[in-house]
Design an enzyme around this catalytic site. Structure first.
Site, short mmCIF file in Angstrom:
data_model
loop_
_atom_site.label_atom_id
_atom_site.label_comp_id
_atom_site.label_asym_id
_atom_site.label_seq_id
_atom_site.Cartn_x
_atom_site.Cartn_y
_atom_site.Cartn_z
N ARG A 261 26.67 53.90 18.92
CA ARG A 261 27.73 53.27 17.82
C ARG A 261 27.61 51.62 17.68
NH1 ARG A 261 33.51 54.33 18.87
NH2 ARG A 261 33.78 54.34 16.60
N ASP B 141 36.80 45.09 18.62
CA ASP B 141 35.45 45.60 18.86
C ASP B 141 34.30 44.61 18.93
OD1 ASP B 141 35.40 49.08 19.22
OD2 ASP B 141 37.05 48.39 18.06
N ARG C 61 36.14 56.00 24.42
CA ARG C 61 35.83 54.88 23.27
C ARG C 61 36.73 53.82 23.88
NH1 ARG C 61 40.60 54.85 23.26
NH2 ARG C 61 40.45 52.96 21.88
N GLY C 62 36.57 52.72 23.05
CA GLY C 62 37.28 51.62 23.34
C GLY C 62 36.07 50.63 23.69
N ALA C 63 35.86 49.41 23.38
CA ALA C 63 34.60 48.58 23.44
C ALA C 63 34.25 48.27 24.98
CB ALA C 63 34.99 47.22 22.58
N GLN D 14 44.18 57.68 17.57
CA GLN D 14 44.32 57.45 18.86
C GLN D 14 45.43 56.55 19.08
OE1 GLN D 14 41.91 56.86 16.55
NE2 GLN D 14 40.02 56.39 17.44
N ASN E 4 38.03 45.45 14.22
CA ASN E 4 38.99 46.32 15.17
C ASN E 4 38.96 47.86 14.22
OD1 ASN E 4 40.14 46.87 17.69
ND2 ASN E 4 42.05 46.82 16.33
N LYS E 5 39.47 48.44 14.99
CA LYS E 5 39.73 50.03 14.35
C LYS E 5 40.41 49.96 12.72
CE LYS E 5 40.04 54.53 14.19
NZ LYS E 5 39.17 55.49 13.88
#
Length: 345
Positions: free
Chosen positions: A83, A232, A41-43, A191, A242-243
């Site tokens: 995603r 993201d 995960r993480g762009a 996270q 973002n998250k």
């Protein structure tokens, strides 16, 4: 992530901090599933993983009947659907397909695959350099030693190496400009607690873990002097996806007069959308909210709303840190200039 020409290995982030476990991928579908399950995960990390997944997929269809390039497009579409919000995923896939598009039906497939592998490796290596440059630019925003708050995880785990927001923190810490990091736990998948706190502890950077709903009080008490997060997707006007929970932190920072910084590479900018209203927001399974570490914490059958991301309006963003420098409002003008600069390179 590790690439050894025959196998792609991903650190399984869902097992951290309790266990270091790598996923060996020789099938592109394994990578696609890892992206869906947040094992990677993480762009920026998702983008690099998708690039290597296309290499694996190309090898898998090398001897398959039918047109190679058409079959490669089918694999690319499968990866796009893993995603919907992180634009780096689409950026990396498009970049890989641009390499494949140089060839014609009937060309030597081995040559295409070799070039795809070279491009995937280039994407990964460039991410390392981008993060370093971004971190150096970001560190200039901190003039006096201070404590910062971050949300979710934007460290080495979310990239190929070093990190975006945590990369800036690492660099500023090395320059004695940051004294402590407050990390939101980041519900529902924690996270911040599992990954950010773990990364900072590995490097002996002072970190204090807080629950998401403590951020406002921490600011009120004067315990942090800045907020820095990753992204993201960033729209042309500077709106930032973002998250989930990032928007709340930005509102709190504005209320308390605390600068709110976003660190993101150019690959996270979506030059095709005008504002955050156009950013697709992924909604994930209800189980992520109703259960914690495999234990159910909510009544059976309860309705759940579980967006993975939110959008922070540009007016709440103090600066956007990129590998090309620090952007400030008016963001539209600066981002358009950046887009034109990219065309000229």
């Amino acid at each position: 992530m590790l690439w050894n020409e025959t196998c792609f290995q991903l650190l399984n982030q869902t097992k951290l901090p309790g266990k270091l476990e790598y996923i060996s991928c020789s099938d592109y579908k394994v990578v696609a599933d890892a992206i869906k399950r947040l094992e990677v995960r993480g762009a920026p990390a998702i983008g690099a993983a998708a690039a290597f997944a296309l290499v694996l997929g190309a090898r898998q269809i090398q001897d398959k009947q039918g047109d190679f390039l058409s079959n490669l497009l089918i694999i690319a579409q499968e990866l796009r659907e893993t995603r919907p919000t992180a634009v780096n995923l689409f950026w990396a896939i498009d970049r890989m397909l641009s390499v494949a598009s140089r060839y014609k039906t009937g060309d030597n497939i081995s040559h295409i695959i070799d070039d795809l592998e070279k491009e995937a490796i280039a994407i990964a290596n460039e991410d390392k350099d981008v993060n370093r440059r971004m971190s150096e630019h970001g560190a200039t925003l901190f003039n006096t030693p201070c404590a910062v708050l971050t949300h979710c995880n934007a460290g080495a785990l979310a990239t190929v190496a070093f990190g975006t927001a945590l990369g800036v923190i690492r660099e500023a810490w090395s320059q004695k400009k940051i004294t402590r990091v407050y990390a939101d736990e980041t519900r529902p998948l924690l996270q911040g607690a599992r990954l950010t706190a773990w990364e900072l502890k590995q490097e002996d950077i002072p970190v204090t873990l807080i629950t998401d709903n403590m951020a406002g009080w921490v600011m009120k008490q004067g315990m942090v002097q800045a907020v820095i997060v990753g992204a993201d997707r960033i729209a042309l006007n500077g709106d930032v996806a973002n998250k989930i929970g990032t928007y709340s932190v930005a509102v709190l920072a504005k209320e308390h007069g605390i600068p709110f910084y976003v660190a993101a590479p150019i690959s996270t900018f979506d030059f095709n959308i005008k504002s955050g209203e156009d950013i697709p927001i992924e909604e994930r399974d209800a189980d992520e909210v109703t259960s914690l570490a495999g234990v159910r914490i909510a009544p059976e059958g309860v309705d759940v709303f579980n967006p993975a991301f939110d959008v922070t309006p540009n007016e709440l963003v103090s600066a956007i840190i990129t590998e090309y420098g620090v952007l400030r409002a008016p963001y539209f003008d600066q981002i358009v200039n950046l887009k034109n600069r990219m065309k000229g390179e």
